[in-house]
Design a protein around this motif. Structure first.
Motif, PDB file in Angstrom:
ATOM      1  N   GLN A   1     -39.846  23.107  33.112  1.00  0.00           N
ATOM      2  CA  GLN A   1     -40.486  24.213  33.833  1.00  0.00           C
ATOM      3  C   GLN A   1     -41.962  24.313  33.450  1.00  0.00           C
ATOM      4  O   GLN A   1     -42.820  24.607  34.288  1.00  0.00           O
ATOM      5  CB  GLN A   1     -39.755  25.505  33.502  1.00  0.00           C
TER       6      GLN A   1
ATOM      7  N   ARG B   1     -26.965  29.986  24.562  1.00  0.00           N
ATOM      8  CA  ARG B   1     -27.660  30.344  25.787  1.00  0.00           C
ATOM      9  C   ARG B   1     -29.182  30.295  25.571  1.00  0.00           C
ATOM     10  O   ARG B   1     -29.922  29.735  26.383  1.00  0.00           O
ATOM     11  CB  ARG B   1     -27.220  31.752  26.205  1.00  0.00           C
ATOM     12  N   ALA B   2     -29.621  30.853  24.434  1.00  0.00           N
ATOM     13  CA  ALA B   2     -31.063  30.853  24.143  1.00  0.00           C
ATOM     14  C   ALA B   2     -31.571  29.422  23.974  1.00  0.00           C
ATOM     15  O   ALA B   2     -32.664  29.082  24.443  1.00  0.00           O
ATOM     16  CB  ALA B   2     -31.348  31.667  22.897  1.00  0.00           C
TER      17      ALA B   2
ATOM     18  N   ARG C   1     -39.699  30.075  24.179  1.00  0.00           N
ATOM     19  CA  ARG C   1     -39.436  29.799  25.597  1.00  0.00           C
ATOM     20  C   ARG C   1     -40.527  30.390  26.482  1.00  0.00           C
ATOM     21  O   ARG C   1     -41.008  29.742  27.416  1.00  0.00           O
ATOM     22  CB  ARG C   1     -38.072  30.390  25.979  1.00  0.00           C
TER      23      ARG C   1
ATOM     24  N   ASP D   1     -36.794  33.082  21.982  1.00  0.00           N
ATOM     25  CA  ASP D   1     -37.366  33.780  23.148  1.00  0.00           C
ATOM     26  C   ASP D   1     -38.874  33.590  23.207  1.00  0.00           C
ATOM     27  O   ASP D   1     -39.431  33.250  24.256  1.00  0.00           O
ATOM     28  CB  ASP D   1     -37.058  35.278  23.069  1.00  0.00           C
TER      29      ASP D   1
ATOM     30  N   LEU E   1     -34.600  24.191  28.899  1.00  0.00           N
ATOM     31  CA  LEU E   1     -34.969  24.206  30.325  1.00  0.00           C
ATOM     32  C   LEU E   1     -36.435  24.562  30.512  1.00  0.00           C
ATOM     33  O   LEU E   1     -37.043  24.213  31.529  1.00  0.00           O
ATOM     34  CB  LEU E   1     -34.106  25.225  31.071  1.00  0.00           C
ATOM     35  N   ALA E   2     -37.010  25.264  29.531  1.00  0.00           N
ATOM     36  CA  ALA E   2     -38.406  25.685  29.655  1.00  0.00           C
ATOM     37  C   ALA E   2     -39.356  24.496  29.632  1.00  0.00           C
ATOM     38  O   ALA E   2     -40.468  24.593  30.132  1.00  0.00           O
ATOM     39  CB  ALA E   2     -38.765  26.657  28.536  1.00  0.00           C
TER      40      ALA E   2
ATOM     41  N   ARG F   1     -31.808  27.784  27.401  1.00  0.00           N
ATOM     42  CA  ARG F   1     -32.967  28.271  28.160  1.00  0.00           C
ATOM     43  C   ARG F   1     -34.267  27.716  27.600  1.00  0.00           C
ATOM     44  O   ARG F   1     -35.206  27.426  28.344  1.00  0.00           O
ATOM     45  CB  ARG F   1     -32.993  29.805  28.131  1.00  0.00           C
ATOM     46  N   SER F   2     -34.331  27.538  26.263  1.00  0.00           N
ATOM     47  CA  SER F   2     -35.539  26.970  25.665  1.00  0.00           C
ATOM     48  C   SER F   2     -35.733  25.532  26.114  1.00  0.00           C
ATOM     49  O   SER F   2     -36.858  25.104  26.385  1.00  0.00           O
ATOM     50  CB  SER F   2     -35.455  27.012  24.144  1.00  0.00           C
TER      51      SER F   2
ATOM     52  N   THR G   1     -33.689  39.671  23.999  1.00  0.00           N
ATOM     53  CA  THR G   1     -32.256  39.375  23.970  1.00  0.00           C
ATOM     54  C   THR G   1     -31.588  40.211  22.886  1.00  0.00           C
ATOM     55  O   THR G   1     -30.632  40.944  23.140  1.00  0.00           O
ATOM     56  CB  THR G   1     -32.026  37.882  23.674  1.00  0.00           C
TER      57      THR G   1
END
Lengths: 145, 99
Positions: free
Chosen positions: A66, A55-56, A104, A101, A62-63, A59-60, A90
């Motif tokens: 973004q 998951r981490a 990200r 984290d 996807l950053a 998300r990284s 987290t």
């Protein structure tokens, strides 16, 4: 599996870097890379929760798009305001998750992690916020606490 | 349009966009802004601009892709974590005056 995961991950990462560095996929080179990856010192690490790690990582990744969107907004937007916010960690006991984290959050131009606070439970984040319109913001906000 | 000339044009576009981000992010360094807002602008220039340039180079010299991909990975990770380190150091100096 959870105990083996840190070993597998570090070895795979080091082997991948070795292959990129040497640009050679012959069997002998792979063997040398594997030996180097196993011989380099490793930090003692706790068992990794696979799901949280995936998951981490997601998300990284996807950053990155973004970050480009935020860069565009920062470039076309008017002068942003600075503020400090905080976000829950987290799992601060696992260094890799904290690293992901921090990566990200800091990658995106609007936010930078300043450090951990509250005994490692929250990140202290320096953030920019775009002003909506000049009328809505009379510039009397004063310094944020 | 052939594939090669498309790659050529796309790489020029990426290199140009990277250069644009570089200049945009470097300009605030010369102004009198707060340290941290300079860091925010620098992350646009250093990380995102350089990534665009490397992608442009990747299209231009695809034969060197292993080294370019390595540079891309190292650049994203180091720049971002360095930004965090610099921000964290500023926090320490800000706390110093307090008893």
């Amino acid at each position: 599996m959870r105990r083996l995961l840190p070993l597998l991950l570090t070895t795979a990462f080091r082997l991948a870097v070795w292959c990129l560095l040497t640009a050679d996929l012959s069997r002998l080179n792979l063997l040398i890379g594997l030996v180097v990856a196993l011989l380099l010192p490793r930090a003692h690490s706790r068992p990794l929760p696979l799901r949280a790690l995936l998951r981490a990582l997601g998300r990284s990744l996807l950053a990155v798009p973004q970050a480009y969107l935020e860069a565009l907004r920062l470039i076309v937007g008017r002068e942003p305001q600075e503020e400090e916010i905080s976000e829950a960690t987290t799992d601060s006991t696992i260094p890799l998750l904290v690293f992901l984290d921090v990566f990200r959050i800091t990658l995106t131009p609007f936010t930078i992690v300043l450090g951990l606070e509250d005994g490692g439970r929250r990140y202290r984040i320096h953030a920019l916020r775009l002003r909506r319109s000049p009328a809505a913001d009379p510039a009397t906000g004063g310094p944020t606490p | 349009m052939t594939l090669a000339s498309f790659a050529d044009h796309a790489s020029l576009l990426l290199l140009g966009a990277g250069l644009l981000l570089w200049f945009w992010g470097t300009w605030p360094l010369l102004e009198s802004r707060s340290y941290l807002s300079k860091l925010h602008a620098l992350s646009v220039a250093d990380t995102l601009g350089s990534v665009l340039m490397l992608l442009g180079l990747l299209l231009r010299i695809p034969g060197q892709w292993p080294l370019l991909v390595l540079a891309l990975l190292a650049l994203i990770l180091w720049n971002t974590i360095f930004g965090y380190v610099l921000a964290n150091c500023s926090l320490a100096s800000r706390r110093e005056p307090e008893p």
